[in-house]
Write an enzyme that holds these catalytic residues in place. Structure first.
Site, PDB file in Angstrom:
ATOM      1  N   ASP A 208       0.840  -1.192   0.000  1.00 22.73           N
ATOM      2  CA  ASP A 208       0.000   0.000   0.000  1.00 22.73           C
ATOM      3  C   ASP A 208       0.882   1.251   0.000  1.00 22.73           C
ATOM      4  O   ASP A 208       1.865   1.335   0.753  1.00 22.73           O
ATOM      5  CB  ASP A 208      -0.883  -0.033   1.250  1.00 22.73           C
ATOM      6  CG  ASP A 208      -1.845   1.124   1.339  1.00 22.73           C
ATOM      7  OD1 ASP A 208      -2.667   1.280   0.424  1.00 22.73           O
ATOM      8  OD2 ASP A 208      -1.769   1.876   2.334  1.00 22.73           O
ATOM      9  N   GLU A 244       1.553  -0.420  -5.102  1.00 26.20           N
ATOM     10  CA  GLU A 244       0.625   0.672  -5.376  1.00 26.20           C
ATOM     11  C   GLU A 244       1.542   1.894  -5.509  1.00 26.20           C
ATOM     12  O   GLU A 244       1.987   2.447  -4.503  1.00 26.20           O
ATOM     13  CB  GLU A 244      -0.379   0.865  -4.242  1.00 26.20           C
ATOM     14  CG  GLU A 244      -1.365   1.976  -4.547  1.00 26.20           C
ATOM     15  CD  GLU A 244      -2.288   2.294  -3.366  1.00 26.20           C
ATOM     16  OE1 GLU A 244      -3.463   2.610  -3.603  1.00 26.20           O
ATOM     17  OE2 GLU A 244      -1.822   2.242  -2.205  1.00 26.20           O
TER      18      GLU A 244
END
Length: 544
Positions: A208, A244
């Site tokens: 993330d 990401e």
């Protein structure tokens, strides 16, 4: 000792990977055939009802939203809500007991259930990738609580502004930013990753806000010390590394700039493909570039087309069913007066009579494009969140998959697309397409206007016409014979227009391999092919 199942992890070739992004609880809470006591649990994912769906669908790799132990933010607690997605990790070595079917007060039992889940999925040829959060912690900003890391060494664990060391840098939007550039913090992150691979058996990670990992003093570097340490770690050598590739710090958007072995989420693919099929003004050139793995972003160094993780929907945003049925978010249930979630998400209210066809074309584009496809769980059967594009705190039927209203016809179509992808090596091509004619053993691609001629400069800039096609050709290796399980030629026609478009086909015998419209029966040699509106057609050609 390594985890049970670590030794039998499936060896899936990179070109064959199909990611399936899912939430442990959301997937199984309402899944038919799953015993009530296993609904929404690790054990439930290993149940035959779950495995049957994964295998029949044709995905290879489960990408689980965070399963590390996490905390709910105070403002959610005050509203009677929870952090359902789990992007607020505190226990980086602990599977969250909230997803366990066993005694949740027994950490050993919870860990054993997780290991058993991974081992069972491995036995059925399925990989497990974890979404991990090493960019921030629940300690929040400088006015947040002291839970662990801040009390150990605030200045080492978190990034602090040079001009005011009493504050926290907020490059994550969550109040603080973990300082992975510090050697002890990097060691902690690597220890956690090794733990989940070696002792829990998982096959990789999706990071993330991964740009944080590559920041040194401030800016991102693909050769940052953390990446160097990760690359030489023998336990992590086979693990998937998926980024990401953005955060909210300076120069935070880094799609295509991660190290060679990494895969990057490609949001440009998402946006361009949505615009193309929703009639939102994207050019054929932009669409073609995204369909062939975004060479403007990834064709450098040792990166391959597989580095582009293609997706049209993810947990964060509208589902595919919703971005074709709503043009504005409906997030009132989140308790923030509809202010949360993206306001500029690409979406349109597609007329009901065309909606199913547009969805099929979107999903076919995703699963046949060059790169690594990622399917959002539930998109295969038109799962809806009622227009909520930020269901992070909806631990209820809004956030759970709605199996009761599953679109069986769409699911069968997705299965057929993935079956075609497995059958045709040209649709899993791991190298950059060559210029035609292809060298021996390689594949080339040419783009064709509906009239049948190669696309010229004026065609690429023709803003009034959007239909076109690509032909993928393979030059056989010595002694190779073309067969129906690996055709020498494929033709893919795209027609996002509201009416059928006649196409002049290249010479040869062509057979229909996929028709997202469901209208075509056969191709008549020497005749124009009327490609139906809002559809994608794949033709096989065996002759030269």
């Amino acid at each position: 000792q390594p985890a049970p199942g670590w030794h039998n992890a499936p060896r899936i070739a990179a070109r064959d990977v199909v990611l399936y992004e899912m939430h442990v609880k959301g997937f199984g809470m309402l899944l038919p055939g799953l015993p009530k006591e296993l609904a929404g649990t690790y054990a439930g994912l290993a149940h035959p009802a779950s495995i049957t769906h994964f295998k029949s669908l044709g995905i290879t790799t489960l990408e689980l939203l965070p399963v590390h132990y996490h905390l709910d933010e105070p403002h959610l607690h005050d509203k009677g809500l929870v952090n359902y997605w789990g992007y607020n990790t505190l226990g980086f070595f602990c599977p969250d007991p909230r997803y366990a079917a066993c005694d949740r007060g027994d950490p050993s039992a919870v860990a054993d259930e997780f290991r058993a889940m991974v081992a069972t999925l491995h036995d059925h040829g399925l990989e497990v990738v974890l979404d991990v959060v090493f960019n921030h912690t629940p300690e929040g900003s400088e006015i947040g609580p002291t839970l662990s890391f801040r009390g150990l060494d605030n200045a080492a664990w978190y990034r602090l502004p040079h001009d005011d060391r009493s504050r926290s840098e907020n490059w994550t939007g969550c109040g603080n930013t973990v300082n992975v550039a510090h050697p002890r913090v990097a060691q902690f992150v690597l220890d956690s990753l090794r733990f989940w691979v070696h002792e829990m058996g998982v096959d990789g990670f999706r990071f993330d806000l991964a740009t944080v990992l590559g920041r040194t003093h401030a800016h991102f570097h693909a050769n940052a010390p953390f990446f160097t340490a990760l690359a030489q770690d023998p336990i992590l050598a086979r693990a998937h590394m998926i980024a990401e590739p953005w955060d909210s710090g300076p120069d935070g958007y880094q799609v295509g700039r991660f190290p060679a072995r990494w895969l990057d989420w490609n949001d440009k693919f998402r946006d361009s493909v949505r615009r193309y099929w929703l009639g939102r003004g994207v050019s054929r050139g932009e669409f073609a570039r995204r369909f062939t793995a975004s060479n403007d972003l990834f064709h450098h160094g040792r990166r391959t087309p597989l580095a582009s993780v293609n997706f049209i929907a993810a947990h964060d945003g509208f589902t595919t069913a919703d971005f074709t049925a709503f043009d504005k978010k409906i997030n009132h249930a989140n308790g923030e007066d509809n202010r949360d979630g993206r306001d500029d998400e690409i979406a349109a209210v597609v007329p009901h009579e065309h909606r199913a066809r547009v969805r099929r074309a979107l999903l076919a584009t995703l699963l046949l494009a060059q790169g690594t496809p990622m399917l959002l769980a539930g998109d295969e059967f038109a799962n809806s969140q009622g227009g909520n594009n930020n269901a992070y705190n909806q631990d209820n039927p809004t956030g759970w998959l709605d199996w009761v209203h599953a679109d069986g016809e769409l699911m069968a179509f997705v299965q057929s697309v993935l079956l075609l992808r497995r059958a045709e090596p040209a649709l899993r091509h791991a190298r950059w397409f060559a210029h035609a004619p292809a060298p021996q053993g390689e594949r080339s691609i040419i783009w064709l206007a509906p009239s049948g001629h190669d696309m010229q400069v004026h065609d690429w800039h023709h803003g009034a016409q959007h239909a076109f096609a690509c032909r993928i050709d393979a030059s056989p290796k010595n002694g190779e014979v073309a067969t129906s399980s690996g055709c020498r030629h494929l033709l893919i026609a795209f027609n996002p227009e509201p009416a059928a478009t006649p196409f002049t086909l290249p010479a040869g015998d062509w057979q229909i391999a996929l028709d997202s419209s469901g209208e075509l029966n056969a191709v008549r040699p020497g005749k124009l092919l009327a490609v139906p509106a809002h559809s994608l057609i794949v033709l096989r050609g065996l002759s030269d």
